[in-house]
Design an enzyme around this catalytic site. Sequence first.
Site, PDB file in Angstrom:
ATOM      1  N   CYS A  37       8.936 -46.276  19.171  1.00 13.97           N
ATOM      2  CA  CYS A  37       8.312 -47.589  19.269  1.00 13.97           C
ATOM      3  C   CYS A  37       6.909 -47.426  19.862  1.00 13.97           C
ATOM      4  O   CYS A  37       6.705 -46.660  20.792  1.00 13.97           O
ATOM      5  CB  CYS A  37       9.082 -48.575  20.135  1.00 13.97           C
ATOM      6  SG  CYS A  37      10.706 -48.969  19.520  1.00 13.97           S
ATOM      7  N   GLU A  82      14.156 -21.659  17.171  1.00 15.53           N
ATOM      8  CA  GLU A  82      12.966 -22.490  16.958  1.00 15.53           C
ATOM      9  C   GLU A  82      12.541 -22.463  15.479  1.00 15.53           C
ATOM     10  O   GLU A  82      12.187 -23.491  14.907  1.00 15.53           O
ATOM     11  CB  GLU A  82      11.841 -22.012  17.886  1.00 15.53           C
ATOM     12  CG  GLU A  82      10.515 -22.732  17.743  1.00 15.53           C
ATOM     13  CD  GLU A  82      10.577 -24.239  17.939  1.00 15.53           C
ATOM     14  OE1 GLU A  82      11.613 -24.766  18.378  1.00 15.53           O
ATOM     15  OE2 GLU A  82       9.584 -24.907  17.600  1.00 15.53           O
ATOM     16  N   ASN A 136       9.590 -51.632  23.930  1.00 17.94           N
ATOM     17  CA  ASN A 136       9.987 -50.252  23.636  1.00 17.94           C
ATOM     18  C   ASN A 136      11.071 -49.885  24.640  1.00 17.94           C
ATOM     19  O   ASN A 136      10.865 -50.033  25.844  1.00 17.94           O
ATOM     20  CB  ASN A 136       8.757 -49.338  23.802  1.00 17.94           C
ATOM     21  CG  ASN A 136       9.126 -47.865  23.791  1.00 17.94           C
ATOM     22  OD1 ASN A 136      10.196 -47.485  23.324  1.00 17.94           O
ATOM     23  ND2 ASN A 136       8.236 -47.038  24.309  1.00 17.94           N
ATOM     24  N   GLY A 137      12.227 -49.450  24.151  1.00 16.42           N
ATOM     25  CA  GLY A 137      13.312 -49.071  25.061  1.00 16.42           C
ATOM     26  C   GLY A 137      14.617 -49.744  24.673  1.00 16.42           C
ATOM     27  O   GLY A 137      14.776 -50.187  23.533  1.00 16.42           O
ATOM     28  N   ARG A 171       4.667 -41.525  16.930  1.00 17.70           N
ATOM     29  CA  ARG A 171       5.852 -41.755  17.759  1.00 17.70           C
ATOM     30  C   ARG A 171       7.099 -41.996  16.915  1.00 17.70           C
ATOM     31  O   ARG A 171       8.210 -41.966  17.430  1.00 17.70           O
ATOM     32  CB  ARG A 171       5.609 -42.965  18.683  1.00 17.70           C
ATOM     33  CG  ARG A 171       4.459 -42.758  19.640  1.00 17.70           C
ATOM     34  CD  ARG A 171       4.147 -44.025  20.399  1.00 17.70           C
ATOM     35  NE  ARG A 171       5.223 -44.401  21.296  1.00 17.70           N
ATOM     36  CZ  ARG A 171       5.425 -43.891  22.498  1.00 17.70           C
ATOM     37  NH1 ARG A 171       4.593 -42.967  22.938  1.00 17.70           N
ATOM     38  NH2 ARG A 171       6.417 -44.276  23.246  1.00 17.70           N
ATOM     39  N   GLU A 231      13.806 -29.642  10.417  1.00 22.53           N
ATOM     40  CA  GLU A 231      13.284 -30.975  10.739  1.00 22.53           C
ATOM     41  C   GLU A 231      12.227 -31.451   9.755  1.00 22.53           C
ATOM     42  O   GLU A 231      12.115 -32.652   9.516  1.00 22.53           O
ATOM     43  CB  GLU A 231      12.781 -31.072  12.179  1.00 22.53           C
ATOM     44  CG  GLU A 231      11.531 -30.291  12.470  1.00 22.53           C
ATOM     45  CD  GLU A 231      11.101 -30.382  13.931  1.00 22.53           C
ATOM     46  OE1 GLU A 231      11.203 -31.460  14.515  1.00 22.53           O
ATOM     47  OE2 GLU A 231      10.645 -29.360  14.462  1.00 22.53           O
ATOM     48  N   LYS A 268       8.277 -38.799  17.677  1.00 24.38           N
ATOM     49  CA  LYS A 268       7.545 -37.808  18.475  1.00 24.38           C
ATOM     50  C   LYS A 268       7.966 -37.872  19.938  1.00 24.38           C
ATOM     51  O   LYS A 268       8.056 -36.859  20.613  1.00 24.38           O
ATOM     52  CB  LYS A 268       6.043 -38.068  18.355  1.00 24.38           C
ATOM     53  CG  LYS A 268       5.174 -37.053  19.096  1.00 24.38           C
ATOM     54  CD  LYS A 268       5.261 -35.686  18.448  1.00 24.38           C
ATOM     55  CE  LYS A 268       4.502 -34.616  19.202  1.00 24.38           C
ATOM     56  NZ  LYS A 268       4.981 -33.270  18.819  1.00 24.38           N
ATOM     57  N   TRP A 304      11.231 -48.435  16.144  1.00 23.60           N
ATOM     58  CA  TRP A 304      12.159 -47.359  15.759  1.00 23.60           C
ATOM     59  C   TRP A 304      13.541 -47.892  16.106  1.00 23.60           C
ATOM     60  O   TRP A 304      13.876 -48.056  17.286  1.00 23.60           O
ATOM     61  CB  TRP A 304      11.830 -46.101  16.542  1.00 23.60           C
ATOM     62  CG  TRP A 304      12.508 -44.869  16.063  1.00 23.60           C
ATOM     63  CD1 TRP A 304      12.086 -44.027  15.076  1.00 23.60           C
ATOM     64  CD2 TRP A 304      13.730 -44.303  16.550  1.00 23.60           C
ATOM     65  NE1 TRP A 304      12.967 -42.989  14.928  1.00 23.60           N
ATOM     66  CE2 TRP A 304      13.988 -43.130  15.814  1.00 23.60           C
ATOM     67  CE3 TRP A 304      14.651 -44.678  17.544  1.00 23.60           C
ATOM     68  CZ2 TRP A 304      15.101 -42.326  16.033  1.00 23.60           C
ATOM     69  CZ3 TRP A 304      15.760 -43.882  17.755  1.00 23.60           C
ATOM     70  CH2 TRP A 304      15.974 -42.718  17.000  1.00 23.60           C
ATOM     71  N   HIS A 309      31.373 -12.380  14.205  1.00 25.04           N
ATOM     72  CA  HIS A 309      32.460 -13.112  14.847  1.00 25.04           C
ATOM     73  C   HIS A 309      32.747 -14.428  14.125  1.00 25.04           C
ATOM     74  O   HIS A 309      33.351 -15.335  14.702  1.00 25.04           O
ATOM     75  CB  HIS A 309      32.134 -13.340  16.329  1.00 25.04           C
ATOM     76  CG  HIS A 309      31.978 -12.056  17.076  1.00 25.04           C
ATOM     77  ND1 HIS A 309      33.046 -11.256  17.425  1.00 25.04           N
ATOM     78  CD2 HIS A 309      30.870 -11.396  17.498  1.00 25.04           C
ATOM     79  CE1 HIS A 309      32.608 -10.174  18.045  1.00 25.04           C
ATOM     80  NE2 HIS A 309      31.283 -10.232  18.091  1.00 25.04           N
ATOM     81  N   LYS A 340      12.370 -25.804  13.184  1.00 19.86           N
ATOM     82  CA  LYS A 340      11.137 -26.204  12.499  1.00 19.86           C
ATOM     83  C   LYS A 340      11.431 -26.468  11.022  1.00 19.86           C
ATOM     84  O   LYS A 340      11.020 -27.461  10.464  1.00 19.86           O
ATOM     85  CB  LYS A 340      10.133 -25.073  12.626  1.00 19.86           C
ATOM     86  CG  LYS A 340       8.789 -25.187  13.159  1.00 19.86           C
ATOM     87  CD  LYS A 340       8.379 -26.094  14.248  1.00 19.86           C
ATOM     88  CE  LYS A 340       9.346 -26.933  15.001  1.00 19.86           C
ATOM     89  NZ  LYS A 340       9.077 -27.293  16.321  1.00 19.86           N
TER      90      LYS A 340
HETATM   91  C1  F6R Z   1      10.783 -30.481  17.484  1.00 23.48           C
HETATM   92  C2  F6R Z   1      10.388 -31.410  18.517  1.00 23.48           C
HETATM   93  C3  F6R Z   1      11.418 -31.942  19.453  1.00 23.48           C
HETATM   94  C4  F6R Z   1      10.853 -32.024  20.876  1.00 23.48           C
HETATM   95  C5  F6R Z   1      11.873 -32.701  21.801  1.00 23.48           C
HETATM   96  C6  F6R Z   1      11.360 -32.754  23.233  1.00 23.48           C
HETATM   97  O1  F6R Z   1       9.695 -30.024  16.764  1.00 23.48           O
HETATM   98  O2  F6R Z   1       9.239 -31.762  18.625  1.00 23.48           O
HETATM   99  O3  F6R Z   1      12.566 -31.158  19.418  1.00 23.48           O
HETATM  100  O4  F6R Z   1      10.563 -30.738  21.315  1.00 23.48           O
HETATM  101  O5  F6R Z   1      12.127 -33.997  21.355  1.00 23.48           O
HETATM  102  O6  F6R Z   1      10.173 -33.467  23.312  1.00 23.48           O
HETATM  103  P1  F6R Z   1       9.237 -33.327  24.562  1.00 23.48           P
HETATM  104  O7  F6R Z   1       8.703 -31.936  24.581  1.00 23.48           O
HETATM  105  O8  F6R Z   1       8.168 -34.347  24.352  1.00 23.48           O
HETATM  106  O9  F6R Z   1      10.077 -33.610  25.774  1.00 23.48           O
END
Ligand code: F6R
Length: 612
Positions: free
Chosen positions: A2, A485, A101-102, A28, A492, A607, A75, A508, A489
């Site tokens: 949001c 990671e 927002n929340g 966001r 997502e 985000k 959102w 295993h 990547k």
């Molecule tokens: C993946 C990604 C998320 C953030 C996670 C934590 O690419 O961006 O997994 O890493 O939501 O976000 P922050 O770092 O803002 O606490």
Amino acid sequence: MCGIVGYVGEETGAKDIILGGLKSLEYRGYDSAGIAMICDKKIVTKKKVGVISNLEKIIGDPEFDSNIGIGHTRWATHGVPSDLNAHPHCNMDNTVAVVHNGIIENYMEIKEELLRDHDITFKSETDSEVIAHLIGVYYDECGDLHDAVTKATKRMRGTYAIVVMSSKEPDKIIGVRKDAPLVAGIGKGCNFLASDIPAFLKYSGQVYFIENNEIVVVTKDEIKIYDEDKKEIHRDVFHVTWDVDAAEKAGYEHFMLKEIHEQPIGIEETLTRRLTDSGEINLDGISMTKEDIEKFDKIYIVACGTAYHAGLVGKYAIEKMAKITVETDVASEFRYRDPLIDEKTLFIAISQSGETQDTLQALRLAKSKGARVLSVVNVIGSSVARESDDVFYTWAGPEIAVASTKAYTTQLVCMYLIALYMARTKGTIDNAYYDRMITELKNIPEKLEMIFSQEKDIEKIAEEFHRNNEIFFIGRGVDSTVSLEGSLKLKEISYINSFAIAAGELKHGTIALVENGTLFFALATQDSLTEKMGSNIEEIKARGAYVISIAKEGNELISNLSDRCIFIPKCADEVSPLLTVVPLQIFAYYVAKFRGCNIDKPKNLAKSVTVE
Ligand code: F6R
């Protein structure tokens, strides 16, 4: 999650300013957008499900403009994404409009009361709509918007940043926050409220950070901050040093690609801020002493998603160098597992945004039990930063793409510096090792440029494999954390089902899935584990897997065993994640591009995850 923008100025033009602000907050994550303005003493609200351009199509009328308004990107949490559930929400007689927002946890209780005692009709399925009605009811009782907002927030439980306006007091917008971000921007002849600074950075780089439970009253001439008892609070102005360009694409097709390429500079900046000319680590602004460091008998590193993966590398670095037991945990689990915390515990929170709700709550839990809190954060002045005892900032600059890239590598740099500092203080490493590691870190930006010179080759590999439905990532030692990671990547942004597992764990269970053509990324950058990884590659190749490995230049054992090999420049095993992750980021980017995905804003993701 949001985005909120509120504007009040001298002249009309609020519509474009608010729309521009909402676009800057798109990162966001959102599924609908809306705007309300006071036009001819009446609140007019327009909202539309989908992207902001859908909203733009219904607000073209030049008559629809004002000098005051509030906007929102939603959102969905309570109620599906729809025009009706989009914000702003208004009270029954349309004199109060609210963006939120929340999550209001006790919204059902408030809703029942409003239905029972005030005969309110609700239009949406959201928790947020109750706020508009509640403020409306209180306004009717007291005739003052500030008092009505104060009274309403005392009833609300949960997390929120809200911005409110009323046609009965058309000169102001009022904001209040609890555990969700809200900042106020000081403009010329106008002022702003927003979820984040980019929303108004074009007009103002002077900012007030609003704290929990504070109420901010904004008119075109002034911004006043009050506590819950209406006592005015003095707040220093924060001057933003980065500019709008830093938040734009600079010729790259996507923010993600731009941010991948910004890693050398982000790493260099993060190092420069903490290293003296003679290569000593300076802890300016950090109050942790030698005695504190010697006292810690346990470290928790807690974070979510990519930041959690950075924490896993932090565990390797701190345990290896400083010889302190480290547990790395995902924040949403840590909070609910009664972790053993006391005054001898160091709690390290890692967060790009500094607003991730789970991380914030885990931090509060650790603090309440006496832990010392150090955070590694990118967004200056964010909630995690403000609530920590000490902050080790990453200097990645604004990260706009939802998929985190430069935040991860700068977080790694911070983890190495923290590990080296602790190790030096405790005397667990000698000077030669320290100097070697600092040199290794300083050489990373140049080595990354060498990886970028292979971008075209990686793009070709991505083109070849972008139709795959499934990809596995394996590695040993610190490579196993980078494989997590790489896998995240890819999944997502490309929506390919990818899976990461420690290479030694394959046999295993997971090896049962390997058949002819199953695609594997084998991360084999650890000199001491090369032969073991070689055996793992042989195991899967024997069952038909196609293996693309990542290894250090000159590692013929691995390249001969693999179908393809991407080389990274030679480096110490400890710092290899800073290099290994980059071909995986580039691969994920191009796979998503060949699949036609929305790279910077993948579906279902936000985000900044400001709800649990
Ligand atoms: C993946 C990604 C998320 C953030 C996670 C934590 O690419 O961006 O997994 O890493 O939501 O976000 P922050 O770092 O803002 O606490």
